[in-house]
Structures are given as C-alpha cells and as structure tokens.
Design a protein around this motif. Structure first.
Motif, mmCIF file in Angstrom:
data_model
loop_
_atom_site.group_PDB
_atom_site.id
_atom_site.type_symbol
_atom_site.label_atom_id
_atom_site.label_comp_id
_atom_site.label_asym_id
_atom_site.label_seq_id
_atom_site.Cartn_x
_atom_site.Cartn_y
_atom_site.Cartn_z
ATOM 1 N N GLY A 138 20.168 6.792 10.567
ATOM 2 C CA GLY A 138 19.021 6.097 9.977
ATOM 3 C C GLY A 138 19.478 5.086 8.947
ATOM 4 N N ALA A 139 18.955 3.874 9.041
ATOM 5 C CA ALA A 139 19.391 2.799 8.140
ATOM 6 C C ALA A 139 18.225 2.189 7.388
ATOM 7 C CB ALA A 139 20.146 1.729 8.925
ATOM 8 N N GLY A 140 17.272 3.031 6.996
ATOM 9 C CA GLY A 140 16.229 2.575 6.078
ATOM 10 C C GLY A 140 16.731 2.763 4.655
ATOM 11 N N GLY A 141 15.795 2.800 3.715
ATOM 12 C CA GLY A 141 16.175 2.904 2.311
ATOM 13 C C GLY A 141 17.031 4.117 2.005
ATOM 14 N N ALA A 142 16.662 5.281 2.532
ATOM 15 C CA ALA A 142 17.410 6.510 2.213
ATOM 16 C C ALA A 142 18.807 6.471 2.827
ATOM 17 C CB ALA A 142 16.643 7.740 2.709
ATOM 18 N N GLY A 143 18.883 6.071 4.092
ATOM 19 C CA GLY A 143 20.182 6.034 4.768
ATOM 20 C C GLY A 143 21.125 5.041 4.111
ATOM 21 N N LEU A 144 20.623 3.866 3.790
ATOM 22 C CA LEU A 144 21.491 2.851 3.188
ATOM 23 C C LEU A 144 21.929 3.256 1.780
ATOM 24 C CD1 LEU A 144 19.711 -0.430 4.376
ATOM 25 C CD2 LEU A 144 21.850 0.543 5.236
ATOM 26 N N ARG A 145 21.000 3.854 1.025
ATOM 27 C CA ARG A 145 21.371 4.266 -0.332
ATOM 28 C C ARG A 145 22.389 5.406 -0.274
ATOM 29 N NH1 ARG A 145 23.501 4.618 -4.030
ATOM 30 N NH2 ARG A 145 22.960 4.470 -6.238
ATOM 31 N N ALA A 146 22.231 6.293 0.709
ATOM 32 C CA ALA A 146 23.203 7.375 0.905
ATOM 33 C C ALA A 146 24.562 6.786 1.259
ATOM 34 C CB ALA A 146 22.719 8.323 2.009
#
Lengths: 576, 249
Positions: free
Chosen positions: A16-24
């Motif tokens: 997943g590359a939404g906000g959570a995935g990218l921030r992770a």
C-alpha cells in the motif's frame, strides 16, 4: 527453489502506497532498512490523494485553547469510547509534530494572517483544528511523502497486487502476487511486512471509494492468522453526491460544512436542529448521516433522494478559494454552481473504523512481523471516526509501523518461503482461465454491493443482517467458479476475481460483527436495539480464522488510566 | 434511453485496432462510466486505469474524439451522439494494452529533481500571498495530459533530452517556494532541456486543473535560466550578492 518466480527481498515490505504506507516507508528507510513498497495503482494515485478537508492536529494556531488533551477527548467522544485509549493518546500527542514534518519536507498548507498553518473547523472537533490546503489536502500530503520517499530511495513496485502472505512457521516471511501489466507472478521475501491497504468500501454500491478499496490487507492478514477487530463499524459519510446517477457516492467534503455550509430538507427546514441542536451541521458523521437518511426516509428528501447543502450565502470568491474542487466537481458533473445554489447530498460508504487488530505503540498485529497502519488497522477511531483524524492517523501510525517494522527486521533472521504455499497461490489465480461458462465476476460484484447496501447499511436489523450473511455464504461458491476471457495482460475482469474474494471475507466479518453487537453505537445503528448498551461499551468484537471458519469473540477493551479517565469524566454516559 | 457507439482502441504494443461497442447513455454519464459499462457487459478484459472518478487522481487520461481528456470528467452529453465516439490511449506513451499506457518514463524524470531544501536557520513562517503561486503548481494531479500533447515529446520524441511541462511545473513549485534554498537552473537547462520548449501553450490548454503552465511556470523558469547563464551583467551582480548569502543546509 523459487527460481521459477521473479523474487525481490527486503527487510521491510510495505503493501500500500497511500499516506500510511509511504510514511511507514520513510521511517523504515530512516532506520536503515531496505524497503519495498507495493501498490495496486501507479504511485501517487492511492486513496489519500482524494482526501479533501484536512489533517487534525492540536497545533492551536487559530484557537489557542486547543491542546492534545482536548483532541484526545474529542476523538474518544466521537468514537463512543470504544477507541483504544492508548492509540487515541499517541495520535493526539504526535499529530502536530507529524504535520510540521510535512511542512519541512515541502508541503504548503494554507496560512494564517501571521504566517502559520491555518486550521479550520470540522465535525466533532471542539476547536479549529484541521490543517488544510483548500479542499485538496490529501494531494499535498501524498506528493510530499512520495517525493520524500523516492529521494530517500525505496523500491516501488507499481501496479502489483499481492494475493497471499507467506509464512515461515508462525511469522510472516513474504508475499505472493502478480503484475497487473502482464499477469506474471512475483515473490517478495521480507522480515517485516506492513499492511497499509486502506479500506473496504467497494463492497457497497454507493461509495466514495475507488476500485482499490476491496479490503485486501485485512483479508490477507486474516488468511494468515491475524485478528481483525471492530469490523461492524463502517462509516457512511453524510455528504456524497446523489445526482446525476453516474456520480452517485462521490465525496462532498465535510469542509463545506466546516466553512459554514447549511443542511436543509425539501421543506427548507434546517433539520439538524432536531438531531443535534448544539453542534448542528458540525455534529459527528454518524449523527449527520443518520439525520439525512431519516429526513429522506420520512419523505422530506430532495427530488433525487438527498438533502440540500448550501454554501451560497458565502462570497463566491471565498467559496472558490476554499472549496475549489467542490466548485468544479459540481459545475462540471452536475451543472450546479455552488456559489449560487445548493448541492444535493446523501450518505455514501466512506471508511471502516475496524481492521487489523494491532498493538497501540508498535502497530504490530497478532502475527509476529506483520504490522498494520492507517485505515487497514483498527483501534484509533472506535465506533466512529472524526473527519480529519484519518490523515493524522496515517502519519502517526504509519511512522510508528515503519519504525517497529524496521526494528523487528534488525532482530530477525531471513525467513524461508514455503514452496507448496506458493504453488497453491498460483493455482488459485489461474483457475478462472481454465473454466468455461463460469460466473461473470462483475455480476457477482454488483450482487454483493446490493446486498451490503440494502442490508448492512446505515440502519441495521437482525433479520437483514442474517439474510445478508446467508447471501454472502452463497456468493462464495460462485466466486470459486468464475471464468474469464482474454489473456493475463492487464485484465481487469481477472483482477476482480481475486479482489472479490477479499471483499467477501471482509463483508462476512462486517456482517458477523454487526449481528453480534446488539446495541446502537457510533456508526453501528440497530433498529431492533436502538440504545447504547453500557455492557457493549466494554467490549470489542474480534474476528479470527480457525481452520476454515470465521470465528467471532468478544474481548474487553483495555482499561483507561486514571489521568486520562479524568479528561473524559464529564463526557461519559452521553447518548449514541 | 439514448445509445452511443464507442470506438475503443483494443490492442497492445504489437498493434491493434478500434472496436465498436454500443452503450446506453444515462443522464450525466461520463466517458469513464461508459467504459465501465463495456467492461461489465461486453469486454471484461478491457484495460482502463482509473481511481477516484472525481478528477482528483489523474489516472483515467485518454484521447476522446482526438482530444486528450480525463475520461471521468468528460460528459457524454458534451460529445456529438450522431457518430461514434473514439477513445484512444495517450499517443505520447507506449501502449501496454487498450487504454493503458506505459508512463514509467515520467517517474524517471521526476527522480532527477532535487527535492525541497529549506534554507539554513529558516523560520517556518510563510504568508498566503507568497505561496499562492506555488499552490497553483501543487494542484497538479499527474494525469500527464500535458506531457501527452507537448509536441517536443509527442512529435519529436525528445524524451531523453526533455523533461516536459509536468516537471517544469514541479520545478517551478520548488524554485518559487519561499523557503527553498536550492537552485535548479542548471538542471532545467542541461538535463530537462527547458530551451526546447517554444511556448505553444498546448500543455496549458489541456490541463484539467487549469494550471497556467506556460505563463506561470515555464516562462518564469526560462527567465531564470537566461538570467543565470546568458546575462553576463546580472550574472556578475548575482555572484557578488550570493557571496554573502547562507548556503542551503
């Protein structure tokens, strides 16, 4: 062993590359981990890009009395005290720092007169708290994170769908999936995996969610043995477009009400006076959605079955400046000039509060090495999410998941992949091509959406829910008998076959949990149990897989420490 | 209910041809709805990219009746119904299948651009009038329609030497950020080939976000490059001025 497949290896794999995935990903990179990010669409197109209203953070730039304690209390109150208190505390304490960080990475929020980040009012928030960029906050956030991550050097696997998590004994070991472009299979080996796949809204017919929101991450985690929690809590956003038919469900941001928008019924009555006279249009989403639904059901709806939302009393230039995409959306898709006339709006399936059950501090699931963040995780929002608390959730718990995943990877040996599991995963994907005259996946998808919309919607009854559960069970059989035409190259019909399997899993979890909870709380409204039941206020519904059956149990919510309890004292006991 | 005929390109890199489909037209229907109808009822393997269906993600770009558009924002009732509606993939990018093209080149160009770098010791205050023009650039949804119509890319295939309007917009957003301390003019001149743009404004015309790409991004960037590299007097003045300025952190 696996020479047959293209294989990639990472310390931390993020799905997943939404906000959570990218921030992770950014945090895991900062910890020195090698990071792979998988996304079903192109990078930058995840659901976060559609978020409009803002990021909730108690920065007190506009209302100086704001602080984390008030944000904590608002979040718990909005969630009807079913939230994981520790997550709500961490979220309220850390979100301001996460927003500042975005600014330092280049994000440009709207400004106050004295040059700080501007904050706007939103439903359920005591103070003006939402940091925003007009009505395109999510776009600003995802671009900022995307550019940061790309420069730091993660590997991105775009248009790639994961269909199975692989295990080595009791811990995660990797993932199996396919490239959408050519249908070829691909293996990922990883010490830690973060599920950041967002929500499940595509199982309903009227939804603000895109094709990606099929509950993949939750279903993958469930299949691998992790617990799901709070699945009965599905948020219907009060304001989706209702007309014309093609745009039904498309989101109308809460920022319209945050900027002063007024709701009226066909008779011109400002009906929120009846449902929440204190907070009116800025009540929580569960309350406003039920109010609109009730007005329509009782015959006071608009021509196309919605309510009027009016912002035309504000100066036209102001509306165009603060709500530019709403202005264009209505003008271009519905021939409505919102600076001059009201919009027609109605509830749309928007968000799921439930998801993978995680530890508050680390975002780790009940399966070692598997983490979850953002909408795919449960706990922060309890029975109902406040607007603006999602983007902050992504940042706060995305970062924590990335941090814990990287640390976990440091102390773990390289896992081994199980060849039999891989072969089985491959077989599952290939069977629709071998069959002739099987079911068309598009028809089954429509059938499922209609059942969920009609029977597992805003208002629920035992009878409807039981009927839905039976039908979901019946859908499972045809879902194993799809047949598909064309090749494995970019074939959406084929992709839908697998996505439907995830949708059926999460739909069953939602329905089972909704049957069990015999009360009305937050987004879960039972006509046959219309009241808040204090007994149920102490319990979460937890779902897990036992053999091939879905097992539901109740677990007590963690008790709140006294100092935090004191913050909530005067709030407990208020109605649903 | 009225009916429309769609002529949709079906094929791959190796070749293909338009295929006709008949679709009932409902009130307010957009081209993407029609494509979904075809997927559901006639061609389940029709390859189409889409996400938000609300003009926010920039996934569903295609050429409708020869005009580059977001299919989610193109109403069927704005198109002539008495002849087939042609729907082709973006021409400037290689076809993968049907309406899906290989846009990976854009992501490679993007990687060349040094990110935002705040000036050392900067105070995190900015005023709305100072960021208005940058916020315009940051509205870009990366639909790549501007790249698709830019003749430097579309007709002359200068992908190796030229970054394209999308990335001039991105660089403009960084260069004009009030707190950014880096100069990207040599990147613009040497690697992104800004000089190849001869300001025909095709990009501005197709931008679904209404970004004035040519006037507000490209021309000011061209001026910066000229000032930096081709105006000896200004160059000297700047050199003296910059001598006292703090370096980026």
């Amino acid at each position: 062993m696996n020479e047959k497949y293209e294989t990639h290896e990472h310390d931390v794999l993020i799905i997943g590359a939404g906000g959570a995935g990218l921030r992770a990903a950014i945090e895991a990179l900062a910890q020195g981990a090698s990071v792979g990010v998988i996304c079903k669409s192109l990078l930058g197109k995840a659901h976060t890009v559609m978020a409009e209203g803002g990021i909730a953070a108690a920065m007190a730039n506009v209302d100086q009395a704001d602080n984390w304690q008030v944000h904590f209390r608002d979040t718990m109150r909005g969630g009807k005290f079913l939230n994981n208190w520790r997550m709500a505390q961490i979220h309220a304490q850390e979100s301001s720092e996460r927003v500042r960080e975005l600014e330092q990475w280049g994000a440009l929020f709207d400004r106050t007169e004295d040059g700080r980040i501007l904050q706007r009012a939103f439903g359920g928030h005591t103070f003006k708290r939402l940091c925003h960029v007009g009505d395109r906050t999510g776009l600003e956030m995802i671009r900022t994170l995307q550019d940061r991550g790309v420069q730091m050097g993660f590997d991105v696997y775009m248009e790639c769908t994961v269909t199975r998590l692989l295990k080595d004994g009791d811990r995660v070991a990797g993932a199996f999936g396919y490239w959408r472009e050519n249908g070829r299979f691909v293996l990922f080996k990883a010490k830690s995996i973060v599920v950041a796949t967002g929500g499940i809204g595509k199982a309903w017919s009227i939804t603000s969610n895109s094709w990606e929101y099929t509950g993949d991450g939750m279903a993958l985690a469930y299949d691998a043995g992790a617990d799901l929690m709070d699945m009965e809590f599905v948020q219907f956003h009060p304001t989706g477009m209702v007309w014309p038919p093609g745009v039904q469900g498309i989101l109308v941001t809460e920022a319209v009400r945050g900027e002063g928008g007024i709701l009226r019924n066909r008779l011109g009555e400002r009906f929120m006076e009846k449902y929440d006279p204190k907070r009116m249009e800025l009540s929580t989403r569960d309350v406003v959605a039920r109010a609109i639904y009730t007005e329509v059901r009782e015959g006071r709806g608009t021509e196309h079955g919605g309510a009027f939302l009016d912002i035309s009393h504000k100066p036209a230039e102001y509306v165009k400046r603060k709500l530019p995409s709403m202005y264009h959306q209505f003008l271009e898709l519905a021939d409505v000039d919102i600076t001059k006339e009201p919009m027609e709006v109605g509830p749309t399936c928007h968000y799921v509060m439930g998801g993978v059950r995680v530890e508050a501090d680390t975002a780790q699931s009940s399966l070692p090495g598997l983490f979850a963040a953002g909408e795919a995780a449960a706990g922060l929002h309890g029975a109902n999410r406040l607007g603006g608390n999602s983007l902050s959730d992504l940042l706060v718990f995305g970062r924590r998941a990335g941090l814990a995943a990287a640390q976990h990877a440091k102390t773990t040996s390289t896992p081994a992949l199980d060849g039999r599991e891989i072969e089985d995963a491959e077989r599952e994907l290939l069977t629709p091509f071998e069959r002739k005259d099987g079911e068309n996946p598009y028809n089954l998808h429509s059938d499922l959406q209609e059942v969920m919309q009609a029977q597992v919607g805003i208002f629920r009854t035992e009878e409807d829910l039981q009927s839905a559960l039976t039908k979901i069970g019946q859908f499972k059989q045809p879902s194993e008998q799809f047949s598909i035409t064309g090749s494995r190259m970019f074939n959406p019909g084929w992709h839908l076959c697998r996505d439907l399997k995830s949708m059926l899993t999460v739909s069953e979890a939602v329905t089972r949990s909704a049957i069990a909870r015999r009360e009305s709380r937050g987004a879960h409204s039972r006509i046959d149990y219309p009241k808040l039941d204090p007994e149920w206020g102490n319990k979460n519904n937890v779902i897990s897989r036992r053999a091939d059956r879905m097992e539901l149990r109740q677990e007590p919510i963690p008790s709140i420490p006294e100092d935090l309890q004191a913050l909530l004292a005067e709030e407990k006991g208020t109605g649903a | 209910m009225a009916e429309a005929v769609l002529r949709i390109f079906r094929g791959t890199r190796e070749g293909g041809e338009p295929v006709e489909y008949r679709v009932p037209v409902a009130t307010g229907m957009v081209v993407l709805d029609a494509l979904h109808y075809v997927q559901k009822h006639q061609a389940p393997d029709l390859a189409v990219r889409w996400n938000c269906k609300a003009g926010k993600c920039g996934s569903c770009s295609a050429e409708v009746n020869g005009r580059p558009r977001l299919t989610c924002k193109t109403r069927m009732d704005t198109l002539p119904q008495d002849k087939p509606i042609t729907i082709f993939p973006m021409k400037a990018f290689p076809v993968i299948k049907d309406l899906v093209t290989d846009v990976s080149w854009n992501y490679k160009v993007n990687k060349k651009i040094p990110p935002f770098q705040p000036r050392k010791g900067v105070e995190w205050k900015m005023y709305q009038p100072d960021i208005d023009r940058v916020q315009e650039f940051r509205k870009c949804i990366e639909c790549f329609l501007c790249q698709n119509v830019c003749h430097v890319l579309r007709d002359h295939g200068k992908q190796e030497e030229f970054g394209g309007p999308r990335f001039f917009v991105r660089v403009a957003g960084l260069e004009m950020h009030p707190l950014d301390g880096l100069s990207r003019t040599s990147l613009l001149k040497d690697e992104l080939g800004l000089g190849l743009c001869n300001i025909t404004k095709c990009c501005t015309e197709v931008c679904p976000e209404g970004i004035r790409i040519t006037d507000n991004a490209i021309i000011p960037l061209k001026e910066r490059v000229v000032d930096e590299f081709y105006d000896p007097l200004l160059r000297l003045v700047r050199k003296i001025r910059n001598a006292g300025k703090p370096a980026p952190e």
